[in-house]
Scaffold this motif. Structure first.
Motif, PDB file in Angstrom:
ATOM      1  N   GLU A  10       0.858  -1.201   0.000  1.00 27.27           N
ATOM      2  CA  GLU A  10       0.000   0.000   0.000  1.00 27.27           C
ATOM      3  C   GLU A  10       0.884   1.238   0.000  1.00 27.27           C
ATOM      4  OE1 GLU A  10      -2.442   2.445  -0.239  1.00 27.27           O
ATOM      5  OE2 GLU A  10      -3.800   0.939   0.609  1.00 27.27           O
ATOM      6  N   ASP A  11       0.620   2.180  -0.907  1.00 28.90           N
ATOM      7  CA  ASP A  11       1.461   3.378  -0.968  1.00 28.90           C
ATOM      8  C   ASP A  11       0.918   4.530  -0.129  1.00 28.90           C
ATOM      9  OD1 ASP A  11      -0.695   3.628  -2.862  1.00 28.90           O
ATOM     10  OD2 ASP A  11       0.348   5.357  -3.717  1.00 28.90           O
ATOM     11  N   ASP A  54      -2.981  -3.102  -2.621  1.00 31.11           N
ATOM     12  CA  ASP A  54      -3.540  -1.890  -3.214  1.00 31.11           C
ATOM     13  C   ASP A  54      -3.334  -1.998  -4.728  1.00 31.11           C
ATOM     14  OD1 ASP A  54      -4.529   0.741  -3.497  1.00 31.11           O
ATOM     15  OD2 ASP A  54      -2.523   1.606  -3.282  1.00 31.11           O
ATOM     16  N   SER A  56      -3.652   0.956  -7.216  1.00 26.89           N
ATOM     17  CA  SER A  56      -2.947   2.129  -7.747  1.00 26.89           C
ATOM     18  C   SER A  56      -1.738   2.444  -6.876  1.00 26.89           C
ATOM     19  CB  SER A  56      -3.875   3.339  -7.763  1.00 26.89           C
ATOM     20  OG  SER A  56      -4.956   3.097  -8.627  1.00 26.89           O
ATOM     21  N   MET A  57      -0.553   2.188  -7.432  1.00 27.86           N
ATOM     22  CA  MET A  57       0.688   2.435  -6.694  1.00 27.86           C
ATOM     23  C   MET A  57       1.765   2.860  -7.674  1.00 27.86           C
ATOM     24  SD  MET A  57       1.014  -0.681  -3.959  1.00 27.86           S
ATOM     25  CE  MET A  57       0.828  -1.955  -5.211  1.00 27.86           C
TER      26      MET A  57
HETATM   27 MN    MN Z   1      -2.612   3.609  -3.859  1.00 29.53          MN
END
Ligand code: MN
Length: 130
Positions: A10-11, A54, A56-57
């Protein structure tokens, strides 16, 4: 067996802190990776019981990271639960096509999150005993 080990890729640190809180409250050990590249490395090294991914990273997104994990003999049996704000049907399909074993939308519904994580961990342990 010790505590189940869950790798969270997770970003966003706020999202990570919430997920860590929920996992630790449920009695699991939590590991962290900040993007898909770190996630793939950590999965191979730590052999977690479950990966929360996650989508979108930066560096390597969750779809591509999952595809890599599922193509690798050393990591393909680890269940991957996609964790994402992408709630369009197409995004869900893309996550499943990439090899994700389940999908949960953000913002998290705490009760369904706890249930889904427990179910995937149970399933993973049952598969190991086959
Ligand atoms: Mn993300």
């Amino acid at each position: 067996m010790g505590k189940p080990k869950v790798l969270v890729v997770e970003d966003n640190m706020d999202n990570f802190e919430l997920v860590r809180f929920l996992l630790e409250r449920a009695g699991y050990e939590t590991l962290f990776a900040a993007n898909g590249i770190e996630g793939v490395e950590a999965a191979g090294r730590e052999q977690p019981d479950l990966i929360l991914m996650d989508l979108s990273m930066p560096e390597l997104d969750g779809w591509r990271a999952t595809t890599i994990l599922k193509a690798n003999e050393a990591t393909r049996r680890i269940p991957v639960l996609a964790l994402t704000a992408h709630t369009l049907p197409g995004d869900r399909k893309r996550a499943i096509d990439a090899g994700c074993d389940g999908y949960i939308s953000k913002p998290l519904n705490v009760a369904s999150f706890d249930k889904l994580v427990a179910a995937l961990l149970r399933q993973a342990r049952a598969d190991l005993q086959e």
